[in-house]
Design a protein around this motif. Structure first.
Motif, PDB file in Angstrom:
ATOM      1  N   LYS A 122       0.832  -1.204   0.000  1.00  0.00           N
ATOM      2  CA  LYS A 122       0.000   0.000   0.000  1.00  0.00           C
ATOM      3  C   LYS A 122       0.871   1.260   0.000  1.00  0.00           C
ATOM      4  CE  LYS A 122      -4.365  -1.351   2.259  1.00  0.00           C
ATOM      5  NZ  LYS A 122      -5.311  -0.565   1.445  1.00  0.00           N
ATOM      6  N   ILE A 123       1.901   1.250   0.823  1.00  0.00           N
ATOM      7  CA  ILE A 123       2.781   2.412   0.909  1.00  0.00           C
ATOM      8  C   ILE A 123       3.471   2.668  -0.427  1.00  0.00           C
ATOM      9  CG2 ILE A 123       4.921   3.267   1.932  1.00  0.00           C
ATOM     10  CD1 ILE A 123       2.473   3.642   3.676  1.00  0.00           C
ATOM     11  N   GLU A 124       3.913   1.606  -1.092  1.00  0.00           N
ATOM     12  CA  GLU A 124       4.554   1.775  -2.400  1.00  0.00           C
ATOM     13  C   GLU A 124       3.578   2.370  -3.408  1.00  0.00           C
ATOM     14  OE1 GLU A 124       7.780   1.484  -3.161  1.00  0.00           O
ATOM     15  OE2 GLU A 124       7.952   1.204  -0.981  1.00  0.00           O
ATOM     16  N   ARG A 125       2.312   1.959  -3.316  1.00  0.00           N
ATOM     17  CA  ARG A 125       1.306   2.532  -4.205  1.00  0.00           C
ATOM     18  C   ARG A 125       1.054   4.003  -3.854  1.00  0.00           C
ATOM     19  NH1 ARG A 125      -2.267  -0.065  -7.461  1.00  0.00           N
ATOM     20  NH2 ARG A 125      -0.533  -1.553  -7.481  1.00  0.00           N
ATOM     21  N   VAL A 126       1.043   4.315  -2.570  1.00  0.00           N
ATOM     22  CA  VAL A 126       0.874   5.701  -2.134  1.00  0.00           C
ATOM     23  C   VAL A 126       2.018   6.568  -2.682  1.00  0.00           C
ATOM     24  CG1 VAL A 126       0.959   7.249  -0.144  1.00  0.00           C
ATOM     25  CG2 VAL A 126      -0.437   5.185  -0.044  1.00  0.00           C
ATOM     26  N   LYS A 127       3.232   6.108  -2.557  1.00  0.00           N
ATOM     27  CA  LYS A 127       4.389   6.862  -3.044  1.00  0.00           C
ATOM     28  C   LYS A 127       4.286   7.121  -4.548  1.00  0.00           C
ATOM     29  CE  LYS A 127       8.377   5.353  -1.326  1.00  0.00           C
ATOM     30  NZ  LYS A 127       9.367   4.354  -0.829  1.00  0.00           N
ATOM     31  N   LEU A 128       3.807   6.116  -5.264  1.00  0.00           N
ATOM     32  CA  LEU A 128       3.624   6.290  -6.704  1.00  0.00           C
ATOM     33  C   LEU A 128       2.560   7.357  -6.996  1.00  0.00           C
ATOM     34  CD1 LEU A 128       4.084   5.450  -9.644  1.00  0.00           C
ATOM     35  CD2 LEU A 128       2.393   3.625  -9.297  1.00  0.00           C
ATOM     36  N   MET A 129       1.461   7.301  -6.239  1.00  0.00           N
ATOM     37  CA  MET A 129       0.378   8.269  -6.452  1.00  0.00           C
ATOM     38  C   MET A 129       0.822   9.690  -6.103  1.00  0.00           C
ATOM     39  SD  MET A 129      -2.811   5.967  -5.035  1.00  0.00           S
ATOM     40  CE  MET A 129      -4.126   7.086  -5.510  1.00  0.00           C
ATOM     41  N   ARG A 163       3.905  10.812  -6.390  1.00  0.00           N
ATOM     42  CA  ARG A 163       4.792  11.247  -7.472  1.00  0.00           C
ATOM     43  C   ARG A 163       4.010  11.629  -8.726  1.00  0.00           C
ATOM     44  NH1 ARG A 163       7.735   6.706  -5.661  1.00  0.00           N
ATOM     45  NH2 ARG A 163       7.181   5.519  -7.540  1.00  0.00           N
ATOM     46  N   GLU A 164       2.895  10.933  -8.961  1.00  0.00           N
ATOM     47  CA  GLU A 164       2.087  11.235 -10.146  1.00  0.00           C
ATOM     48  C   GLU A 164       1.296  12.534 -10.005  1.00  0.00           C
ATOM     49  OE1 GLU A 164      -0.236   7.700 -10.520  1.00  0.00           O
ATOM     50  OE2 GLU A 164       1.234   6.691 -11.810  1.00  0.00           O
ATOM     51  N   GLU A 165       1.064  12.974  -8.751  1.00  0.00           N
ATOM     52  CA  GLU A 165       0.388  14.245  -8.450  1.00  0.00           C
ATOM     53  C   GLU A 165      -1.012  14.341  -9.086  1.00  0.00           C
ATOM     54  OE1 GLU A 165       3.371  17.081  -9.837  1.00  0.00           O
ATOM     55  OE2 GLU A 165       3.918  17.438  -7.728  1.00  0.00           O
ATOM     56  N   ARG A 166      -1.709  13.223  -9.160  1.00  0.00           N
ATOM     57  CA  ARG A 166      -3.058  13.245  -9.726  1.00  0.00           C
ATOM     58  C   ARG A 166      -4.129  13.375  -8.643  1.00  0.00           C
ATOM     59  NH1 ARG A 166      -2.731   8.281 -14.168  1.00  0.00           N
ATOM     60  NH2 ARG A 166      -0.993   9.153 -15.399  1.00  0.00           N
ATOM     61  N   CYS A 167      -3.769  13.077  -7.411  1.00  0.00           N
ATOM     62  CA  CYS A 167      -4.726  13.123  -6.298  1.00  0.00           C
ATOM     63  C   CYS A 167      -4.086  13.849  -5.116  1.00  0.00           C
ATOM     64  CB  CYS A 167      -5.130  11.714  -5.863  1.00  0.00           C
ATOM     65  SG  CYS A 167      -5.791  10.665  -7.176  1.00  0.00           S
ATOM     66  N   ASN A 168      -4.929  14.475  -4.306  1.00  0.00           N
ATOM     67  CA  ASN A 168      -4.409  15.051  -3.066  1.00  0.00           C
ATOM     68  C   ASN A 168      -4.364  13.958  -2.002  1.00  0.00           C
ATOM     69  OD1 ASN A 168      -7.011  14.814  -1.814  1.00  0.00           O
ATOM     70  ND2 ASN A 168      -7.630  16.749  -2.765  1.00  0.00           N
ATOM     71  N   PHE A 169      -3.837  14.308  -0.835  1.00  0.00           N
ATOM     72  CA  PHE A 169      -3.644  13.298   0.202  1.00  0.00           C
ATOM     73  C   PHE A 169      -4.964  12.701   0.684  1.00  0.00           C
ATOM     74  CE2 PHE A 169       0.457  15.714   1.357  1.00  0.00           C
ATOM     75  CZ  PHE A 169       1.157  15.024   0.371  1.00  0.00           C
ATOM     76  N   THR A 170      -5.989  13.507   0.779  1.00  0.00           N
ATOM     77  CA  THR A 170      -7.293  12.997   1.224  1.00  0.00           C
ATOM     78  C   THR A 170      -7.830  11.971   0.234  1.00  0.00           C
ATOM     79  OG1 THR A 170      -7.803  15.082   2.346  1.00  0.00           O
ATOM     80  CG2 THR A 170      -9.653  13.633   1.833  1.00  0.00           C
ATOM     81  N   GLU A 171      -7.706  12.259  -1.038  1.00  0.00           N
ATOM     82  CA  GLU A 171      -8.186  11.332  -2.072  1.00  0.00           C
ATOM     83  C   GLU A 171      -7.369  10.037  -2.072  1.00  0.00           C
ATOM     84  OE1 GLU A 171      -9.812  14.589  -5.360  1.00  0.00           O
ATOM     85  OE2 GLU A 171      -7.699  13.991  -5.357  1.00  0.00           O
ATOM     86  N   ILE A 172      -6.060  10.185  -1.875  1.00  0.00           N
ATOM     87  CA  ILE A 172      -5.214   8.992  -1.812  1.00  0.00           C
ATOM     88  C   ILE A 172      -5.612   8.119  -0.627  1.00  0.00           C
ATOM     89  CG2 ILE A 172      -2.861   8.177  -1.386  1.00  0.00           C
ATOM     90  CD1 ILE A 172      -1.854  10.587  -2.970  1.00  0.00           C
ATOM     91  N   ALA A 173      -5.816   8.754   0.516  1.00  0.00           N
ATOM     92  CA  ALA A 173      -6.210   8.004   1.716  1.00  0.00           C
ATOM     93  C   ALA A 173      -7.523   7.262   1.494  1.00  0.00           C
ATOM     94  CB  ALA A 173      -6.336   8.960   2.902  1.00  0.00           C
ATOM     95  N   GLU A 174      -8.490   7.902   0.860  1.00  0.00           N
ATOM     96  CA  GLU A 174      -9.793   7.272   0.594  1.00  0.00           C
ATOM     97  C   GLU A 174      -9.643   6.101  -0.373  1.00  0.00           C
ATOM     98  OE1 GLU A 174     -12.255  10.414  -0.815  1.00  0.00           O
ATOM     99  OE2 GLU A 174     -12.679  11.218   1.195  1.00  0.00           O
ATOM    100  N   GLN A 175      -8.859   6.293  -1.433  1.00  0.00           N
ATOM    101  CA  GLN A 175      -8.705   5.244  -2.437  1.00  0.00           C
ATOM    102  C   GLN A 175      -7.980   4.015  -1.885  1.00  0.00           C
ATOM    103  OE1 GLN A 175      -7.275   6.400  -6.342  1.00  0.00           O
ATOM    104  NE2 GLN A 175      -8.183   8.446  -6.138  1.00  0.00           N
ATOM    105  N   LEU A 176      -7.042   4.237  -0.978  1.00  0.00           N
ATOM    106  CA  LEU A 176      -6.283   3.134  -0.399  1.00  0.00           C
ATOM    107  C   LEU A 176      -6.973   2.501   0.808  1.00  0.00           C
ATOM    108  CD1 LEU A 176      -3.503   2.048  -1.433  1.00  0.00           C
ATOM    109  CD2 LEU A 176      -4.130   4.263  -2.333  1.00  0.00           C
ATOM    110  N   GLY A 177      -8.180   2.979   1.138  1.00  0.00           N
ATOM    111  CA  GLY A 177      -8.972   2.342   2.177  1.00  0.00           C
ATOM    112  C   GLY A 177      -8.644   2.741   3.595  1.00  0.00           C
ATOM    113  N   TYR A 178      -7.974   3.882   3.799  1.00  0.00           N
ATOM    114  CA  TYR A 178      -7.688   4.340   5.163  1.00  0.00           C
ATOM    115  C   TYR A 178      -8.931   4.988   5.767  1.00  0.00           C
ATOM    116  CZ  TYR A 178      -2.736   3.455   4.350  1.00  0.00           C
ATOM    117  OH  TYR A 178      -1.533   2.847   4.086  1.00  0.00           O
TER     118      TYR A 178
END
Length: 295
Positions: A241-248, A250-265
């Protein structure tokens, strides 16, 4: 005069036939494995083959048969020396006596081999080919099937099972143990589990769900990850999950809140705390270091 009708006891009854195969495998054949909720009989007609049953690996030689009980994960390998001929019969039986075949290997005698031949003879007469494709299990009845051929198939299978159960002379498993087969099975299990974790990185998998998915005990899966990867099953999943977060990030397509929601936090706070524990910096700090490297 009154006649007494004596009911006949049925010790073993086959209720359904799932599949019937005769394989001529190449010497490098590999079947990565499966588990299902019915019985499977695997018989070596020629050559030898390596199989796994849950965590154990075995070498089966000509004339040997192994029974895989319902929901037991099993796989098959040719030994890279000779292409074996193998019969696989999958069937359903609710008979209590089927417990006698759990975790058992047998070497068939002459009469039992004749019954095995009868199973295939009446199976070929009852159903249309192909019988040699591992992924095709459907049994399509022949229009010209001889009278009673399906019943004769069942009778021969029941005779074989009754004979084996009655003599009770299973092969000592130590005579057929294969550490190489067991090791290959563990490699496949590890690879498939990690691949599934990567597919489900946006979910919240549990250890129980993973074990149910791959029909393996929690203690075995946990020990395998500790031995091969040096960390627990769920630590591996969290790191993916963390590796996917780091990729997201770097891609700068989502903000942190969106990343957290997509990864199920559950919350942005849980997400940030988990990230800092794993990476040693907050998501914001990581994003800054990425931009600094780019500049």
């Amino acid at each position: 005069m009154d006649f007494i009708k004596t009911p006949l006891e049925t010790a073993i009854s086959i209720t359904h036939l799932i599949s019937l195969h005769y394989f001529e495998f190449a010497k490098d054949f590999i079947f990565e494995g499966e588990a299902h909720d019915f019985w499977e009989l695997l018989y070596v007609d020629k050559g030898e083959i390596e199989v796994t049953a849950d965590s154990d690996g075995f070498v089966l030689k000509q004339g040997d048969v192994i029974f895989h009980k319902p929901n037991e994960f099993h796989s098959v390998w040719a030994n890279r020396k000779i292409g074996p001929n193998v019969i696989v019969v999958c069937f359903e039986s609710r008979s209590e006596a089927m417990k006698l075949f759990e975790n058992k290997l047998f070497c068939l005698n002459d009469q039992e081999r004749n019954w095995m031949a009868g199973i295939m003879k009446h199976g070929f007469a009852s159903y249309r080919p192909p019988f040699d494709l591992p992924r095709i299990h459907d049994l399509i009845k022949r229009d010209d099937a001889p009278f009673g051929s399906e019943q004769l198939l069942r009778i021969h299978l029941e005779l074989l099972l009754l004979s084996l159960a009655a003599r009770g002379e299973a092969l000592p498993q130590s005579n057929r143990l294969s550490l190489a087969a067991a090791e290959r099975s563990e490699d496949e299990l590890l690879k498939r589990t990690v691949a599934f974790m990567e597919e489900q990185v946006y979910s919240n998998l549990t250890l129980e769900e993973l074990c149910a998915r791959f029909h393996v005990g929690q203690s075995r899966l946990s020990a395998l990850f500790k031995e091969r990867l040096g960390q627990s099953v769920m630590k591996t999943y969290k790191n993916l999950k963390i590796e996917r977060v780091k990729l997201m990030i770097r891609e700068e397509r989502c903000n942190f809140t969106e990343i957290a929601e997509q990864l199920g936090y559950n919350s942005i706070h849980t997400f940030s705390r988990h990230f800092k524990t794993a990476v040693g910096m907050t998501p914001t700090e990581y994003a800054k270091t990425v931009k600094a490297r780019v500049l």
